[in-house]
Design a protein around this motif. Structure first.
Motif: not given
Lengths: 247, 247
Positions: B126-130, B132-139, B160-166, B199-208
């Motif tokens: 959830d923290a990651h998503i949050t 990312l959403e903040a980033n989207l808003k700023a964008t 995204i890289a952080d969120a992937c945990g790899n 658009v792309a960023h938003t779609r990605i976050v939605d998918a996540l």
DNA sequence: TGCATCTTTTTTGTCCGACAATCCGACATA
DNA sequence: TATGTCGGATTGTCGGACAAAAAAGATGCA
């Protein structure tokens, strides 16, 4: 309360580090050309107005960075480009210390190796193909020699990386590949993976020869997936650190 | 005439390097625990029976390797794990010196970023998503501010890289991402890429959020392909080195 | 001239000793 | 408890020294 003011902590950089930085910038900006020889330690010390000891410490920093080096058995200090092996080793030890898991490594590999195969399908020269075919022959000959097989498999993937002609890709995959070593070892010593491995390798080389990108990618993918199954069949835990990379 | 015998060239390693190696092995084997504090320079010098100057040079090697460090404004030397930023910088300068092309970088990115998105779809908290959403808003808010957009895009991909945990994936993509900076800059300043990017960023976050792996991967792929088109439309030469990566 | 050998000069690696700055912990004090 | 003071321990930097080895120069010879 004291948040009212933003305090910038006062901090002084040690001289050896600013000296190193001074030299580094002169190198990356091209003021000191790659391949050229640097002045003597005493000369540099005089220029930057520091003691020779200080300059020496600065040199050690750049030296470990791989951007300056001495030819073996020589005294002159040359400006160099960091070797792939050099960087790879650093990355590898970092990954070992971070105790990165097989799972993480594998996930990265399945992204990189097919990409390398794809690029190789486009860029492989005759020399590359020849080397790959030699590797295939050797693999065939040592199909039952677990140890050679291990080495040959590693070599195969490095040859593919070489053939792909993408240095960024090479730099990225090399440290990861080398970390697989112990896992490979376990798989080979417990399973009879030689046949499947040879088939995959052969198909990949065939595809490269035919410049058939799709097929090369697909077989590489299969090959990596196969490795994962091997790891699991060999009862290795993918979520455990892949440590012990001290050659 | 004296070729009759094969002479192994006698060569002595400088003491500062064997000292560094001695310490390094003690660290990677765990004999000296990560996080613990090392003895003083004089103490170590006595132990290894070398002069303090020599030990200091050895320490510089390890220091640049990132496996020992001092807390800012402190004297005690701690055993540490190399930072991501640390390694990344080294890789980056290496790539700059090798004059790696945009083409190479891009080919690596299109392999890594979708993989990161895929993993993120599975592991994002959830923290990651949050974040990312903040980033989207700023964008969204800075859609016309080219400079902020650049920073935000870079941040997005790092999130995204952080969120992937790899961590292997993170280590691999970071230096490459940072090298794209100048190219991004050129694209943003010549094209109006803000909308498509958002658009792309938003779609990605939605998918996540929906844990929809396929969609996340696909949009990330599109996003990277799009960037390439941007580069070409901006009349940049993909086959030229992407240099000038000073921080 | 070109090459091999000898000599001289540089340069590096390592040591020693020194000193100011300053960090760290202990202790005393308000 | 928070603050002021003190002394020891450590680091960063300096200067100088010296043996060993490399680089550069000089010499002689074909």
């Amino acid at each position: 309360m004291s948040d009212k003011y933003a305090w910038a902590p006062i901090r002084t950089e040690p001289a050896y580090r600013v000296a190193a930085q001074a030299l580094r910038t002169r190198i990356v900006t091209g003021e000191i050309a790659v391949g050229s020889v640097l002045p003597s330690e005493t000369a540099m010390a005089e220029m930057l107005e520091v003691n020779r000891s200080t300059i020496r410490e600065a040199i050690r920093l750049l030296e470990e960075n791989g951007i300056v080096a001495r030819k073996p058995g020589g005294k002159k200090l040359f400006v160099t480009i960091p070797t792939r092996a050099d960087l790879s080793e650093r990355m590898t030890t970092a990954m070992v210390l971070q105790e990165i898991t097989l799972e993480e490594l594998w996930a990265t590999m399945i992204a990189l190796e097919p990409a390398a195969a794809a690029a190789a399908a486009g860029n492989a020269t005759d020399a590359h193909i020849t080397a790959l075919e030699a590797n295939l022959k050797a693999t065939e000959a040592n199909i039952d020699n677990k140890e050679s097989l291990l080495e040959l498999d590693l070599e195969f993937h490095e040859l593919i990386a070489d053939a792909c002609g993408n240095r960024a890709l090479q730099l990225s995959r090399e440290p990861i590949g080398s970390l697989f070593y112990p896992a490979f070892d376990a798989v080979f010593s417990r399973l009879n993976a030689g046949e499947r491995l040879l088939v995959a390798h052969t198909r990949i080389v065939d595809a490269l020869k035919a410049r058939d990108r799709e097929t090369a990618v697909e077989w590489m993918r299969k090959h990596i997936v196969d490795f994962r199954r091997g790891v699991e069949l060999a009862n290795l835990d993918m979520s455990r650190p892949a440590k012990g990379a001290s050659h």
